[in-house]
Design an enzyme around this catalytic site. Structure first.
Site: not given
Length: 329
Positions: A78, A106, A179, A217, A219, A317-318
């Site tokens: 991501n 993303e 995603y 990702d 989630n 940030d991943h």
């Protein structure tokens, strides 16, 4: 930062596997009502000391051990937007890792991009783009041409569907790059996440007779080993609610799929793939493991390695997650 973390951040070398944290004993507390298997045990975790706390990509040369002969390297990442990650070292990592198949989520692109770095590596590129500009986005980039490519999640009637899933059919393997829908702040889109899970279960079952790898990702976490401060987040934070976690388990059970990373690292605790920019999460070791590879019973034995690139933080940030799959695809 510990000496081990500093060394890992400096070299980013996958050839030296760190000693992993072991899960803490389960709590003896009992409730009158049945508990979700994902519910917190009462023992909270953060990332172990050996996990780097760097906030940008390590300086110097990035190098990684190559896959075994005959294996295909896959990477999920991501990137929180192609534009922003590009400026923070995206291609430094991709060139060093040199995956055969790269699944990005993303991406936030509004059209298939002309990207010199990616174009030089990947002859076959598939970009899933939604109706809303600068939102979501998923891409599968491959050195090998697939036989079929399908965009979106059938049965999930949402404008973002095309930007959330690409199903790529290779001769021997079906790869579903994802995603996943987020339940949102204050769980305001939890109902949409449940509709996503219903459609996802049916879609994955379509390929039950094939070697199937679902990745990206997702989630959602499996249990409290996969996020920091679980006891304070249960049924309050998107990705760690009873509804989401139980639905995730239902999907995997119905499709006979397993988390390849967890199968290969059954006792690991606090190894995360996402540390939010806010709240100094990276420095505190407060993250989530929400990016992974899920494989069915046919494909799982072919995954010879699955690792989180703990030092590769800052471009996003991943963190990237790597899987080596016994080929061919």
């Amino acid at each position: 930062m510990s000496k081990r973390a500093a060394s890992t951040a400096a070299s980013a070398n996958a050839s030296s596997a760190p000693k992993r944290a072991r899960a803490s004993p389960k709590s003896d507390a009992k409730d009158d009502a049945p508990r979700s298997p994902a519910a917190p045990t009462g023992v909270d975790h953060v990332a172990p000391d050996w996990v780097p706390r760097n906030k940008e990509l390590p300086k110097g040369t990035l190098s990684f051990a190559r896959p075994q002969e005959g294996d295909v390297r896959m990477v999920i990442w991501n990137i929180t937007s192609l534009k922003s990650s590009d400026a923070k070292g995206l291609m430094r990592y991709i060139k060093a890792e040199d995956p055969d198949v790269l699944i990005l989520s993303e991406t936030k692109v509004n059209a298939p991009p002309a990207h010199a770095g990616l174009d030089a590596i990947y002859a076959h590129q598939y970009w899933g783009i939604g109706e809303k500009k600068g939102y979501a986005g998923v891409a599968v980039l491959s050195k090998t041409k697939p036989s079929e490519v399908h965009y979106g999640l059938p049965g999930f009637h949402d404008p973002s569907s095309r930007a959330r899933m690409i199903t790529v059919v290779f001769p021997h393997t079906v790869v579903v790059g994802t995603y996943a829908v987020n339940a949102g702040d204050q769980l305001k889109t939890l109902d949409n996440k449940m509709r996503w899970n219903d459609a996802l279960e049916k879609h994955l079952q379509t390929y039950a007779d094939r070697d199937l790898i679902w990745c990206g990702d997702l989630n959602v976490v499996w249990d409290d080993r996969d996020l920091a401060g679980a006891s304070k987040k249960w049924n309050k934070s998107a990705g760690y609610t009873e509804a989401e976690c139980d639905a995730h388990r239902r999907v995997l059970g119905a499709t006979e799929m397993q988390d390849a990373w967890r199968v290969l690292h059954p006792e690991a605790v606090g190894e995360y793939t996402y540390y939010g920019w806010r709240g100094n999460c990276r420095a505190r070791g407060a993250g989530w493991r929400i990016d992974t590879f899920i494989a069915n019973a046919r494909a799982l034995p072919r995954i010879t390695a699955c690792e989180i690139r703990h030092a590769i933080y800052g471009a996003s940030d991943h963190l990237p997650v790597v899987a080596d799959v016994r080929g061919p695809l």
